[in-house]
Design a protein around this motif. Structure first.
Motif, PDB file in Angstrom:
ATOM      1  N   GLN A  93      -7.127  -0.642  -3.906  1.00 11.98           N
ATOM      2  CA  GLN A  93      -7.907  -1.908  -4.082  1.00 11.98           C
ATOM      3  C   GLN A  93      -6.874  -3.175  -4.690  1.00 11.98           C
ATOM      4  O   GLN A  93      -6.895  -3.969  -4.289  1.00 11.98           O
ATOM      5  CB  GLN A  93      -9.220  -1.897  -4.714  1.00 11.98           C
ATOM      6  CG  GLN A  93     -10.285  -1.148  -3.894  1.00 11.98           C
ATOM      7  CD  GLN A  93     -11.369  -0.728  -4.823  1.00 11.98           C
ATOM      8  OE1 GLN A  93     -11.598  -1.440  -6.086  1.00 11.98           O
ATOM      9  NE2 GLN A  93     -12.243   0.107  -4.539  1.00 11.98           N
ATOM     10  N   GLU A  94      -6.386  -2.563  -5.859  1.00 13.23           N
ATOM     11  CA  GLU A  94      -5.540  -3.578  -6.696  1.00 13.23           C
ATOM     12  C   GLU A  94      -4.233  -3.742  -6.394  1.00 13.23           C
ATOM     13  O   GLU A  94      -3.548  -4.288  -7.181  1.00 13.23           O
ATOM     14  CB  GLU A  94      -5.900  -3.289  -7.959  1.00 13.23           C
ATOM     15  CG  GLU A  94      -7.392  -3.567  -8.446  1.00 13.23           C
ATOM     16  CD  GLU A  94      -7.544  -3.287  -9.902  1.00 13.23           C
ATOM     17  OE1 GLU A  94      -6.805  -2.625 -10.403  1.00 13.23           O
ATOM     18  OE2 GLU A  94      -8.575  -3.712 -10.586  1.00 13.23           O
ATOM     19  N   ILE A  95      -3.705  -3.345  -5.216  1.00 10.31           N
ATOM     20  CA  ILE A  95      -2.220  -2.953  -5.141  1.00 10.31           C
ATOM     21  C   ILE A  95      -1.685  -4.304  -5.335  1.00 10.31           C
ATOM     22  O   ILE A  95      -0.495  -4.484  -5.566  1.00 10.31           O
ATOM     23  CB  ILE A  95      -1.910  -2.063  -3.889  1.00 10.31           C
ATOM     24  CG1 ILE A  95      -0.315  -1.604  -4.167  1.00 10.31           C
ATOM     25  CG2 ILE A  95      -2.402  -2.667  -2.625  1.00 10.31           C
ATOM     26  CD1 ILE A  95      -0.129  -0.958  -5.015  1.00 10.31           C
ATOM     27  N   GLU A  96      -2.245  -5.406  -4.477  1.00 16.90           N
ATOM     28  CA  GLU A  96      -1.535  -6.622  -4.429  1.00 16.90           C
ATOM     29  C   GLU A  96      -1.185  -7.378  -5.688  1.00 16.90           C
ATOM     30  O   GLU A  96      -0.629  -8.479  -6.082  1.00 16.90           O
ATOM     31  CB  GLU A  96      -2.147  -7.524  -3.232  1.00 16.90           C
ATOM     32  CG  GLU A  96      -3.353  -8.449  -3.930  1.00 16.90           C
ATOM     33  CD  GLU A  96      -4.729  -7.631  -3.983  1.00 16.90           C
ATOM     34  OE1 GLU A  96      -5.794  -7.933  -4.384  1.00 16.90           O
ATOM     35  OE2 GLU A  96      -4.828  -6.316  -3.627  1.00 16.90           O
ATOM     36  N   ILE A 152       0.756  -1.218   0.022  1.00 16.31           N
ATOM     37  CA  ILE A 152       0.029  -0.088  -0.051  1.00 16.31           C
ATOM     38  C   ILE A 152       0.900   1.340  -0.008  1.00 16.31           C
ATOM     39  O   ILE A 152       0.559   2.202  -0.558  1.00 16.31           O
ATOM     40  CB  ILE A 152      -0.877   0.113   1.385  1.00 16.31           C
ATOM     41  CG1 ILE A 152      -2.069   0.955   0.877  1.00 16.31           C
ATOM     42  CG2 ILE A 152      -0.352   0.065   2.441  1.00 16.31           C
ATOM     43  CD1 ILE A 152      -3.048   0.641  -0.008  1.00 16.31           C
ATOM     44  N   ASP A 153       2.040   1.192   0.764  1.00 18.13           N
ATOM     45  CA  ASP A 153       2.988   2.363   0.597  1.00 18.13           C
ATOM     46  C   ASP A 153       3.565   2.791  -0.581  1.00 18.13           C
ATOM     47  O   ASP A 153       4.041   3.780  -1.043  1.00 18.13           O
ATOM     48  CB  ASP A 153       4.020   2.078   1.691  1.00 18.13           C
ATOM     49  CG  ASP A 153       3.885   1.968   3.154  1.00 18.13           C
ATOM     50  OD1 ASP A 153       2.575   2.582   3.435  1.00 18.13           O
ATOM     51  OD2 ASP A 153       4.415   1.349   3.753  1.00 18.13           O
ATOM     52  N   VAL A 203       4.509  -3.177 -12.886  1.00 16.14           N
ATOM     53  CA  VAL A 203       3.571  -3.945 -13.680  1.00 16.14           C
ATOM     54  C   VAL A 203       2.396  -4.541 -12.851  1.00 16.14           C
ATOM     55  O   VAL A 203       2.751  -4.887 -11.667  1.00 16.14           O
ATOM     56  CB  VAL A 203       4.605  -4.960 -14.530  1.00 16.14           C
ATOM     57  CG1 VAL A 203       5.137  -5.868 -13.629  1.00 16.14           C
ATOM     58  CG2 VAL A 203       3.785  -5.862 -15.528  1.00 16.14           C
ATOM     59  N   ALA A 204       1.616  -5.065 -13.552  1.00 16.90           N
ATOM     60  CA  ALA A 204       0.441  -5.756 -12.626  1.00 16.90           C
ATOM     61  C   ALA A 204      -0.056  -6.960 -13.596  1.00 16.90           C
ATOM     62  O   ALA A 204       0.287  -6.926 -14.587  1.00 16.90           O
ATOM     63  CB  ALA A 204      -0.781  -4.942 -12.483  1.00 16.90           C
ATOM     64  N   LEU A 205      -0.578  -8.011 -12.647  1.00 20.18           N
ATOM     65  CA  LEU A 205      -0.964  -9.056 -13.116  1.00 20.18           C
ATOM     66  C   LEU A 205      -2.411  -9.340 -12.735  1.00 20.18           C
ATOM     67  O   LEU A 205      -2.507  -9.715 -11.654  1.00 20.18           O
ATOM     68  CB  LEU A 205      -0.064 -10.555 -12.709  1.00 20.18           C
ATOM     69  CG  LEU A 205      -0.764 -11.813 -13.158  1.00 20.18           C
ATOM     70  CD1 LEU A 205      -0.903 -11.976 -14.712  1.00 20.18           C
ATOM     71  CD2 LEU A 205       0.341 -12.860 -12.523  1.00 20.18           C
ATOM     72  N   TYR A 206      -3.160  -9.661 -13.718  1.00 23.72           N
ATOM     73  CA  TYR A 206      -4.680  -9.828 -13.287  1.00 23.72           C
ATOM     74  C   TYR A 206      -5.017 -11.105 -13.763  1.00 23.72           C
ATOM     75  O   TYR A 206      -5.046 -11.465 -14.991  1.00 23.72           O
ATOM     76  CB  TYR A 206      -5.786  -8.754 -14.037  1.00 23.72           C
ATOM     77  CG  TYR A 206      -5.608  -7.351 -13.562  1.00 23.72           C
ATOM     78  CD1 TYR A 206      -6.425  -6.981 -12.535  1.00 23.72           C
ATOM     79  CD2 TYR A 206      -4.557  -6.573 -14.013  1.00 23.72           C
ATOM     80  CE1 TYR A 206      -5.974  -5.641 -11.938  1.00 23.72           C
ATOM     81  CE2 TYR A 206      -4.390  -5.237 -13.606  1.00 23.72           C
ATOM     82  CZ  TYR A 206      -5.059  -4.639 -12.685  1.00 23.72           C
ATOM     83  OH  TYR A 206      -4.837  -3.410 -12.275  1.00 23.72           O
ATOM     84  N   PRO A 207      -5.166 -12.262 -12.983  1.00 24.22           N
ATOM     85  CA  PRO A 207      -5.754 -13.616 -13.225  1.00 24.22           C
ATOM     86  C   PRO A 207      -6.763 -13.937 -13.640  1.00 24.22           C
ATOM     87  O   PRO A 207      -7.857 -13.139 -13.209  1.00 24.22           O
ATOM     88  CB  PRO A 207      -5.090 -14.563 -12.074  1.00 24.22           C
ATOM     89  CG  PRO A 207      -4.873 -13.346 -10.960  1.00 24.22           C
ATOM     90  CD  PRO A 207      -5.079 -12.224 -11.540  1.00 24.22           C
TER      91      PRO A 207
END
Ligand SMILES: CC(C)(COP(=O)(O)OP(=O)(O)OC[C@H]1O[C@@H](n2cnc3c(N)ncnc32)[C@H](O)[C@@H]1OP(=O)(O)O)[C@@H](O)C(=O)NCCC(=O)NCCS
Length: 441
Positions: free
Chosen positions: A331-334, A302-303, A349-353
């Motif tokens: 909300q999606e930080i993880e 979150i930081d 970068v983000a991964l949305y499974p």
């Protein structure tokens, strides 16, 4: 003469290959590659194939510096006149040996120049007019006394005349460096090809340093193929490697990368077309070393939200990325990974499974403009691919409006919105007309 058309299957293979290679051809133009090969390479029947590949790289506008070795040619001359003395793997070059080195260098250099001059019809060299420049580009100093023994005319690179070499490259020449150097006092020193190649690559700030291995393959101590590694991984790996060219060249590849060379490649001379496959395919066939660029790559917390927003906002304004409000990001930080350098977030970068279709979306891939072209984008992409595999996903997809080539060069193939998982397709923004790219994991 009639030209026969290859079978359709062959033809489509060719078309696929050519399309896949096109981004590299574009990307390599004007880039500087230093290619090092031992004196053994020249004794092989297929050396002419390597020369053709060199010609091809020259033809697509790569600025090429070749560095050759002469070890077997010197051994051959020495065998007729006595034994060489070695200290810690380095040959003592006495006055007589130096004469053999000069003799071997002269003859090998002429042979290489002559092979690069062949322009016969019906060869890949047809029509090519390659100029080869060689000269006193390398200044050397004596290696000195090791274990109480004076290495005499065995030397080390002191300086490479990068400006002079750049002028020759600007003129379209191929520059050929030999493993000898000259001192300001007029002496000649016997150098190793790896020292010359590494020093030249660093001095020229080369894009690639490539070593061709005559002995041994690009495998680790247990015989497992080595594909990609960072400079510090290379350094750790080398001590367990069996003797061979991999053990010899890998520390130099790592040194080059630590000193500003973008990538170093090690490829086996035993694989036909290895140079082209390594350079023009995403997977390659050899080992590639890159700088330890992403000092830490970790899951975001979150930081990190503020820093990620700062990173992505300019790209949202440019329309490169879709807008993500702060609340959504929180909300999606993880789902995010970040690259951190000295406490500063420089990439994300983000991964949305989508587990129902065993697919994952890679999104929001950004590297701060000041830190691009150092392999960080690729490291972030690999982190997402690894995480997707761990989650049992079989495919990655990405939607992009502007960065198509970057993904294609990294093994993604073009798809359509119909290839997206149904829930993702519903959210597809038809106005943005992003392209869909897919990679099997
Ligand atoms: C795409 C991006 C993440 C790459 O980051 P990077 O750290 O520079 O990546 P790498 O160092 O691994 O790769 C750099 C290489 O890609 C090339 N490249 C950069 N942008 C490219 C593009 N749009 N198309 C094709 N190649 C591109 C560079 O020229 C460089 O080539 P080289 O290695 O032959 O010199 C970065 O350019 C970026 O943040 N772009 C803006 C955001 C974006 O477009 N994201 C993708 C949409 S989700």
């Amino acid at each position: 003469m009639t030209l026969t058309k290859p079978a359709d299957a062959d033809m489509s293979g060719f078309v696929d290959w050519f399309r896949a290679a096109a981004p590299y051809i574009h990307a390599f133009r004007g880039k500087t590659f230093v290619l090092a090969f031992g004196g053994d390479a020249m004794l092989r029947d297929d050396f002419v194939d390597l020369v053709h590949d060199i010609n091809l790289l020259n033809a697509i506008g790569v600025r090429l510096v070749l560095v050759h070795g002469v070890r077997p040619q010197v051994e051959e001359r020495l065998n007729t006149s006595g034994e060489a003395q070695y200290v810690q793997g380095r040959r003592v070059t006495d006055g007589d040996t130096l004469e053999h080195v000069k003799d071997a260098v002269g003859s090998v250099r002429v042979d290489i120049e002559s092979m690069l001059s062949i322009g016969l019809p019906n060869t890949p060299m047809a029509g090519a007019e390659i100029r080869v420049a060689s000269g006193n580009y390398v200044t050397a100093q004596p290696a000195g006394v090791v274990d109480g023994i004076d290495l005499q005319f065995t030397g080390e690179v002191r300086k490479v005349a990068a400006d002079a070499i750049q002028h020759r490259l600007d003129a379209g020449d191929i520059v050929l460096l030999s493993p000898i150097g000259y001192s300001p006092t007029g002496e000649v020193f016997n150098l190793t090809l790896e020292d010359v190649a590494t020093s030249a690559a660093i001095a020229l700030r080369a894009d690639k340093l490539i070593f061709i291995l005559d002995y041994g393959d690009t495998v680790d101590a247990k015989g497992r193929p080595i594909n990609r590694l960072t400079a510090s991984q290379a350094q750790r790996l080398v001590k367990d490697l069996p003797d061979g060219d991999m053990k010899l060249y890998l520390p130099h590849a790592a040194k080059a990368c630590r000193n500003g060379v973008l990538r170093a490649h090690l490829i086996s001379a035993d694989v036909d077309g290895a140079l082209l496959m390594e350079l023009f395919t995403h997977e390659g066939v050899g080992a590639m070393v890159s700088r330890q660029s992403v000092e830490s790559l970790r899951n975001a917390g979150i930081d990190d939200v503020g820093a990620i927003l700062q990173l992505i906002e300019p790209l949202e304004q440019e329309g490169v990325l879709v807008h993500r409000p702060r609340e959504l990001l929180e909300q999606e930080i993880e789902r995010f990974f970040v690259a951190e350098l000295d406490g500063r977030i420089i990439g994300c970068v983000a991964l949305y499974p989508f587990p129902e279709t065993q697919a994952g979306e890679m999104a929001c891939l950004v590297v701060h403009p000041d830190f691009r072209d150092g392999g960080r984008g690729e490291a972030l992409m690999n982190a997402v691919a690894d995480s997707a595999r761990e989650q049992g996903l079989k495919r990655l997809f990405v939607l992009t409006a502007r960065t198509a080539h970057w993904f294609v060069e990294r093994g993604f193939v073009v798809g359509t919105p119909d290839d997206l998982p149904a829930t993702r397709k519903e959210m597809y923004n038809w106005q943005r007309r992003s392209k869909v790219f897919i990679k099997e994991l």
